[in-house]
Design a protein around this motif. Sequence first.
Motif, PDB file in Angstrom:
ATOM      1  N   SER A   1       0.981  -1.159   0.027  1.00  0.00           N
ATOM      2  CA  SER A   1       0.132  -0.061  -0.004  1.00  0.00           C
ATOM      3  C   SER A   1       0.935   1.379   0.063  1.00  0.00           C
TER       4      SER A   1
ATOM      5  N   LEU B   1       2.247   1.869  -3.434  1.00  0.00           N
ATOM      6  CA  LEU B   1       1.398   2.497  -4.452  1.00  0.00           C
ATOM      7  C   LEU B   1       1.293   3.899  -4.191  1.00  0.00           C
ATOM      8  N   LEU B   2       1.293   4.338  -2.885  1.00  0.00           N
ATOM      9  CA  LEU B   2       1.062   5.919  -2.484  1.00  0.00           C
ATOM     10  C   LEU B   2       2.340   6.616  -3.203  1.00  0.00           C
TER      11      LEU B   2
ATOM     12  N   SER C   1       2.459   6.641  -7.029  1.00  0.00           N
ATOM     13  CA  SER C   1       1.559   7.376  -7.518  1.00  0.00           C
ATOM     14  C   SER C   1       1.403   8.787  -7.367  1.00  0.00           C
TER      15      SER C   1
ATOM     16  N   LEU D   1      -4.507  -2.640  -2.564  1.00  0.00           N
ATOM     17  CA  LEU D   1      -5.228  -1.569  -3.540  1.00  0.00           C
ATOM     18  C   LEU D   1      -6.532  -1.266  -2.456  1.00  0.00           C
TER      19      LEU D   1
ATOM     20  N   ASP E   1      -6.956   2.402  -1.043  1.00  0.00           N
ATOM     21  CA  ASP E   1      -8.206   3.240  -1.625  1.00  0.00           C
ATOM     22  C   ASP E   1      -8.931   3.806  -0.375  1.00  0.00           C
TER      23      ASP E   1
ATOM     24  N   SER F   1      -7.093   6.727   1.441  1.00  0.00           N
ATOM     25  CA  SER F   1      -7.233   7.907   0.349  1.00  0.00           C
ATOM     26  C   SER F   1      -8.803   8.464   0.775  1.00  0.00           C
TER      27      SER F   1
ATOM     28  N   LYS G   1      -8.558  10.304  -7.784  1.00  0.00           N
ATOM     29  CA  LYS G   1      -7.808   9.175  -8.387  1.00  0.00           C
ATOM     30  C   LYS G   1      -8.546   8.208  -8.766  1.00  0.00           C
TER      31      LYS G   1
ATOM     32  N   TRP H   1      -4.469   3.555  -9.261  1.00  0.00           N
ATOM     33  CA  TRP H   1      -3.001   3.767  -8.679  1.00  0.00           C
ATOM     34  C   TRP H   1      -2.008   3.347  -9.527  1.00  0.00           C
TER      35      TRP H   1
END
Length: 258
Positions: free
Chosen positions: A30, A33-34, A37, A219, A223, A226, A235, A238
């Motif tokens: 996670s 991904l942050l 992105s 994901l 999500d 966020s 968004k 990602w």
Amino acid sequence: MDFYIGRKIEGQGYFLVFPSLSLGNVGQLSIDLLLQSFSDQVEKVGYLNHPSLLPVVGHSPYSIDVAELYLGCEVYIIDKLKLIVVQIRTLLTKSRRSDFVRKLVSWAKELKVNEMILLGSSSSNVRKDQQMVGPQYRYLKNDFSTLEYPRSENWIKFEPLPKYILEVNRNENIEGGDSISIPFGGICKAVYQASNEIRMPMSAILSFTSEGNNIPDALLVIDKFSEALQISSKKSEWVFPPSWIHLYGRPAPKSLFG
């Protein structure tokens, strides 16, 4: 805990985000991904060093063109999102893990961040009946958390596990006996307890997961992170780090299925 920095961090108004080192590496995925992105806004500001962190070094996980070494526990900042992000890419030795957690929480207190937010997972093999249907994620808050999670039937606080589940699974990696037993939850429970002791606001977002391809779990967690912080409501996708092409190998040949 030693913090080696490239710039001074002012934590007021920021959230400190880090992984729980739990089942399936969901927290670390996670965080990847942050960082990937929002790579155009991310600044690497330093790294953490502690005797519990096993030494590891490698190529950049976020770019194949960057000739730079990356370490096992690094600190990033995303000023626009008001986030201080810790990514942990190594293991913690069991004998010194508690000391690492206490010093991490104390460091967050010294930074004066709004709250610590932990991203991670809990074993899907150890659930109550009602947890097997509906949303497969939960949030957890300590006694001093001020973060308001969305008021929705899909946002459910992590439920206590009944005694019979803990007894049946007593040989598993479960810290039982109270209301926040998190099966295979990594350092989540230890952070929860340590943050309560020094009145440091802390919360967590966890998915129910099992071993395998845990990208969907990551994901889901990012999500919900966020959504909770309202950092990226627009968004739709990602971005996967290029290092992920090595995670699970190639898909099975279609010819296997006729």
